[in-house]
Write an enzyme that holds these catalytic residues in place. Structure first.
Site, PDB file in Angstrom:
ATOM      1  N   SER A  78     -12.343   3.878   1.764  1.00 60.70           N
ATOM      2  CA  SER A  78     -13.240   3.313   0.757  1.00 60.70           C
ATOM      3  C   SER A  78     -13.486   1.828   0.945  1.00 60.70           C
ATOM      4  O   SER A  78     -14.264   1.240   0.193  1.00 60.70           O
ATOM      5  CB  SER A  78     -12.668   3.553  -0.651  1.00 60.70           C
ATOM      6  OG  SER A  78     -11.470   2.827  -0.838  1.00 60.70           O
ATOM      7  N   THR A 191     -13.600   0.761  -3.969  1.00 64.99           N
ATOM      8  CA  THR A 191     -13.529  -0.694  -3.877  1.00 64.99           C
ATOM      9  C   THR A 191     -12.098  -1.188  -3.995  1.00 64.99           C
ATOM     10  O   THR A 191     -11.216  -0.482  -4.448  1.00 64.99           O
ATOM     11  CB  THR A 191     -14.361  -1.338  -5.004  1.00 64.99           C
ATOM     12  OG1 THR A 191     -14.363  -2.747  -4.831  1.00 64.99           O
ATOM     13  CG2 THR A 191     -13.790  -1.012  -6.364  1.00 64.99           C
ATOM     14  N   THR A 209     -15.867  -3.410  -0.353  1.00 64.99           N
ATOM     15  CA  THR A 209     -15.988  -1.957  -0.399  1.00 64.99           C
ATOM     16  C   THR A 209     -16.877  -1.432   0.724  1.00 64.99           C
ATOM     17  O   THR A 209     -17.708  -2.167   1.264  1.00 64.99           O
ATOM     18  CB  THR A 209     -16.608  -1.516  -1.741  1.00 64.99           C
ATOM     19  OG1 THR A 209     -16.654  -0.105  -1.822  1.00 64.99           O
ATOM     20  CG2 THR A 209     -18.014  -2.056  -1.898  1.00 64.99           C
ATOM     21  N   ARG A 219     -28.234   2.118  -0.823  1.00 63.19           N
ATOM     22  CA  ARG A 219     -27.571   1.998  -2.125  1.00 63.19           C
ATOM     23  C   ARG A 219     -26.587   0.835  -2.124  1.00 63.19           C
ATOM     24  O   ARG A 219     -25.798   0.670  -1.208  1.00 63.19           O
ATOM     25  CB  ARG A 219     -26.841   3.293  -2.464  1.00 63.19           C
ATOM     26  CG  ARG A 219     -26.124   3.299  -3.826  1.00 63.19           C
ATOM     27  CD  ARG A 219     -24.659   2.958  -3.717  1.00 63.19           C
ATOM     28  NE  ARG A 219     -23.950   3.114  -5.001  1.00 63.19           N
ATOM     29  CZ  ARG A 219     -22.685   2.790  -5.200  1.00 63.19           C
ATOM     30  NH1 ARG A 219     -21.955   2.294  -4.206  1.00 63.19           N
ATOM     31  NH2 ARG A 219     -22.130   2.966  -6.393  1.00 63.19           N
ATOM     32  N   VAL A 220     -26.628   0.033  -3.185  1.00 70.74           N
ATOM     33  CA  VAL A 220     -25.661  -1.030  -3.402  1.00 70.74           C
ATOM     34  C   VAL A 220     -25.105  -0.855  -4.810  1.00 70.74           C
ATOM     35  O   VAL A 220     -25.864  -0.729  -5.769  1.00 70.74           O
ATOM     36  CB  VAL A 220     -26.292  -2.422  -3.256  1.00 70.74           C
ATOM     37  CG1 VAL A 220     -25.285  -3.515  -3.607  1.00 70.74           C
ATOM     38  CG2 VAL A 220     -26.819  -2.623  -1.837  1.00 70.74           C
ATOM     39  N   ASP A 222     -21.853  -2.001  -7.730  1.00 73.01           N
ATOM     40  CA  ASP A 222     -21.515  -3.217  -8.469  1.00 73.01           C
ATOM     41  C   ASP A 222     -20.762  -4.240  -7.641  1.00 73.01           C
ATOM     42  O   ASP A 222     -20.811  -5.438  -7.933  1.00 73.01           O
ATOM     43  CB  ASP A 222     -20.674  -2.851  -9.698  1.00 73.01           C
ATOM     44  CG  ASP A 222     -19.337  -2.221  -9.322  1.00 73.01           C
ATOM     45  OD1 ASP A 222     -19.337  -1.354  -8.418  1.00 73.01           O
ATOM     46  OD2 ASP A 222     -18.306  -2.564  -9.921  1.00 73.01           O
ATOM     47  N   THR A 242     -13.823  -1.349 -10.814  1.00 71.55           N
ATOM     48  CA  THR A 242     -13.744  -0.310  -9.804  1.00 71.55           C
ATOM     49  C   THR A 242     -14.280   0.974 -10.400  1.00 71.55           C
ATOM     50  O   THR A 242     -14.462   1.091 -11.607  1.00 71.55           O
ATOM     51  CB  THR A 242     -12.292  -0.129  -9.315  1.00 71.55           C
ATOM     52  OG1 THR A 242     -12.276   0.730  -8.163  1.00 71.55           O
ATOM     53  CG2 THR A 242     -11.405   0.471 -10.399  1.00 71.55           C
ATOM     54  N   GLY A 243     -14.552   1.953  -9.549  1.00 71.07           N
ATOM     55  CA  GLY A 243     -15.094   3.213 -10.020  1.00 71.07           C
ATOM     56  C   GLY A 243     -16.571   3.321  -9.695  1.00 71.07           C
ATOM     57  O   GLY A 243     -17.053   2.738  -8.719  1.00 71.07           O
ATOM     58  N   GLY A 245     -20.009   2.367  -9.547  1.00 73.94           N
ATOM     59  CA  GLY A 245     -20.612   1.061  -9.707  1.00 73.94           C
ATOM     60  C   GLY A 245     -21.854   1.022 -10.559  1.00 73.94           C
ATOM     61  O   GLY A 245     -22.128   0.013 -11.228  1.00 73.94           O
TER      62      GLY A 245
END
Length: 333
Positions: A78, A191, A209, A219-220, A222, A242-243, A245
């Site tokens: 990740s 991340t 990340t 795709r980007v 957070d 985290t998680g 985004g």
């Protein structure tokens, strides 16, 4: 609206909450964190960061050194090298680094470079900009002397090819939650965020990340966005997330955490406030989704809270002792 409210009721928004006072007491009032980072593998990152501080490095040196550890770890899919690719088979990296004086550098969709966090630092220190993306970020990395490295390892490539057998090419919030991931659990993340403070209360942070596994090209999330994946403010505090985004970006999550701290909330209360806000705002849309926040204030008090059980974080105290903890969650499952 009724459907959204139904999830909150079924999941136990009222009964499943940890009261602010109970969650805040989960750690003793005397604990003082120097380094704070997301997930179990944050322990190794913290140790590297603390060692850099002990050797006389700056806070930016420390958070960079810490973030570089998972970036170079081929067993971590990740972050950095061996990260899972996008749907076209390209590993693209996002990172941001920030100090409490407004210094910011970030990259997004960076390719063929292991240490995205170090490229982000160069953006901060050597350009008039705060973020470079895509081909421009990659060209900047080459111009700065970062070697070209193929980030797609055989193991990550095989995981991508396995995913292609049944995958539909459409946006899907939890496409990374396949048989090797459990919603909300320690593998359900994309991340590492790391926060640091010195004895004088100055602060810095970093977030890096490889993004959501098998994401759409371009795709980007957070992670590289100031105020979403990371925010640091002098005299107030720092936060990272985290998680998934997209859910953090919708609410400018870390900026909201720090704003809450500025308004007088503790780091724990501030993390809990933004998680509750996401749940109220999104209802059924966040069912089975993990989002977690960490916060650190200039005195070393910390906060940690998430939507679902399973989010862990690493704390290194003033003596350099590192421990891993489970964050309290809004929902029980």
């Amino acid at each position: 609206m009724n459907d959204r409210r139904s999830f909150l009721a079924v999941a136990g928004l009222m009964g499943g909450l940890l009261p602010l006072t109970a969650a805040a007491k989960a750690r003793s009032a005397g604990d003082r964190a120097t380094i704070l980072s997301t997930w179990d593998f944050g322990a190794a990152a913290n140790n590297a960061a603390f060692a850099r501080l002990r050797a006389g490095g700056s806070l930016i040196d420390a958070v960079e050194a810490g973030a570089m550890v998972p970036e170079a770890d081929p067993t971590n899919h990740s972050v950095g090298y061996s990260g899972y690719p996008d749907r076209d088979g390209h590993v693209t990296l996002d990172a941001v680094i920030m100090d409490d004086a407004g210094g910011v550098g970030a990259v997004a969709a960076l390719e063929d470079t292991i240490h995205a966090i170090s490229v982000a630092r160069r953006v901060m220190e050597w350009t008039p900009h705060t973020m470079l993306v895509g081909a421009g970020a990659t060209r900047f990395a080459r111009d700065q002397g970062f070697p070209r490295t193929n980030l797609l390892t055989p193991e990550a490539e095989q995981a991508w090819r396995d995913w292609l057998k049944t995958a539909k090419y459409q946006p899907r919030a939890n496409s990374e939650n396949t048989d090797y991931r459990t919603p909300g659990g320690a593998l359900d993340h994309d991340t590492i965020g790391i926060l640091a403070r010195d004895a004088g209360g100055r602060m810095a942070g970093a977030c890096t990340t490889s993004g959501m596994a098998f994401k759409m090209a371009g795709r980007v999330g957070d992670s590289p966005q100031v105020g979403a994946g990371l925010y640091v403010e002098a005299g107030v505090g720092a936060a990272t997330s985290t998680g998934l985004g997209e859910e953090v970006t919708r609410v400018s999550g870390t900026a909201r955490v720090v704003a809450s701290m500025r308004a007088g909330r503790t780091p724990q209360q501030a993390c809990e406030e933004v998680v509750r806000h996401i749940a109220r705002l999104r209802g059924d849309a966040i069912k089975g989704v993990q989002v977690g926040f960490l916060a650190l204030d200039p005195r070393g008090a910390i906060g940690a809270f998430c939507l679902l059980p399973g989010f862990t974080y690493a704390v290194t105290d003033d003596r350099g002792v590192t421990t891993v903890h489970k964050a309290a969650s809004l929902f029980t499952a």
